[in-house]
Design a protein around this motif. Sequence first.
Motif, PDB file in Angstrom:
ATOM      1  N   ILE A 243       0.966  -1.140  -0.332  1.00 56.60           N
ATOM      2  CA  ILE A 243       0.016   0.192   0.040  1.00 56.60           C
ATOM      3  C   ILE A 243       0.900   1.299  -0.018  1.00 56.60           C
ATOM      4  O   ILE A 243       1.919   1.178  -0.019  1.00 56.60           O
ATOM      5  CB  ILE A 243      -1.106   0.287   0.801  1.00 56.60           C
ATOM      6  CG1 ILE A 243      -0.528  -0.249   2.685  1.00 56.60           C
ATOM      7  CG2 ILE A 243      -1.511  -1.378   1.400  1.00 56.60           C
ATOM      8  CD1 ILE A 243      -0.150   0.327   3.559  1.00 56.60           C
ATOM      9  N   SER A 248      -5.636   2.838   2.590  1.00 51.18           N
ATOM     10  CA  SER A 248      -5.833   1.901   2.070  1.00 51.18           C
ATOM     11  C   SER A 248      -6.324   0.256   2.863  1.00 51.18           C
ATOM     12  O   SER A 248      -6.769  -0.432   2.945  1.00 51.18           O
ATOM     13  CB  SER A 248      -4.915   1.255   1.254  1.00 51.18           C
ATOM     14  OG  SER A 248      -4.389   2.522   0.077  1.00 51.18           O
ATOM     15  N   GLY A 252      -9.276  -0.109   1.144  1.00 54.64           N
ATOM     16  CA  GLY A 252      -8.702  -0.936   0.193  1.00 54.64           C
ATOM     17  C   GLY A 252      -9.645  -2.275   0.084  1.00 54.64           C
ATOM     18  O   GLY A 252      -9.287  -2.603  -1.284  1.00 54.64           O
ATOM     19  N   LEU A 258      -6.495  -3.798  -3.377  1.00 54.37           N
ATOM     20  CA  LEU A 258      -6.164  -4.210  -2.489  1.00 54.37           C
ATOM     21  C   LEU A 258      -6.279  -5.468  -2.350  1.00 54.37           C
ATOM     22  O   LEU A 258      -9.012  -5.849  -1.526  1.00 54.37           O
ATOM     23  CB  LEU A 258      -5.775  -3.998  -1.219  1.00 54.37           C
ATOM     24  CG  LEU A 258      -5.088  -2.493  -0.947  1.00 54.37           C
ATOM     25  CD1 LEU A 258      -4.880  -2.048   0.566  1.00 54.37           C
ATOM     26  CD2 LEU A 258      -3.722  -2.862  -1.565  1.00 54.37           C
TER      27      LEU A 258
END
Length: 273
Positions: A243, A248, A252, A258
């Motif tokens: 990240i 995030s 994410g 992610l």
Amino acid sequence: MASFVSIASMTRPSRPKRRRPHVGGGTPVWLFDLDNTLHHASHAIFPAINQAMTQYIIDALQVERDEANRLRTGYTQRYGAALLGLARHHPVDPHDFLKVVHTFPDLPAMLRAERGLARLIRALPGRKIVLTNAPEKYARAVLDELRIGRLFERVIAIEHMRDRRAWRAKPDPAMLRRAMRDAHVSLADAVLVEDTRSHLKNYRRLGIRTVWITGHLPAHHRAEGVPARLPGTGRPHYVDWSIRSLKSLRSGTRSGRLKRRHPCSRLTDLTRR
């Protein structure tokens, strides 16, 4: 890309109420590195620390600047912290070294951090611990200036990593096992958020999950010297998430930016309420 603001110029929010630590139950335990993870140390702090370390070595060992820099960088790469090499190979007072090289009268002006840092940390479910190779006094001063000190149940600093025989530091595996036992943390529940790849690599072998944060690193550290990666992964094999910003960790999973690296990893589920 993470945006940074001067801590000295920020409007300081009210301090959050202290939360009682939650132990067990499989909830995540976030192990946050401090420098270049919770704040942008490469902006001013790291250059100042490196300069102070080099000068300390020059004065203590009576060597030239090039040799002092060689010792500082060599010991950091070999042991994880310059202090460990100095304590092992030279007549240096470790406590004095830590105090001298981590004292900054203008610390607030030197700090940079992501906007809304306290909100980002507070939003994460589970326990939060700081795990740093820096000394405790410096770590707590930084956390207090960032107004996030009360969000962490404990700070595990380099003084706490010592055993009866020697000083230890990240990425020492025995040290982490002992520190996690003392904190009543299962390695299976631990999530290390860290900017230093060698620390992530060593600790991934213990079964903890790893998050590599790169947004605070100088550009050449992000672009050069990246270890071999598994085909098609786009990140080192020992990194579960890569990240740029702490935001995030929450956003994410919802945005899909992610993804889980390993089928057995529970990190995605753990960051959802």
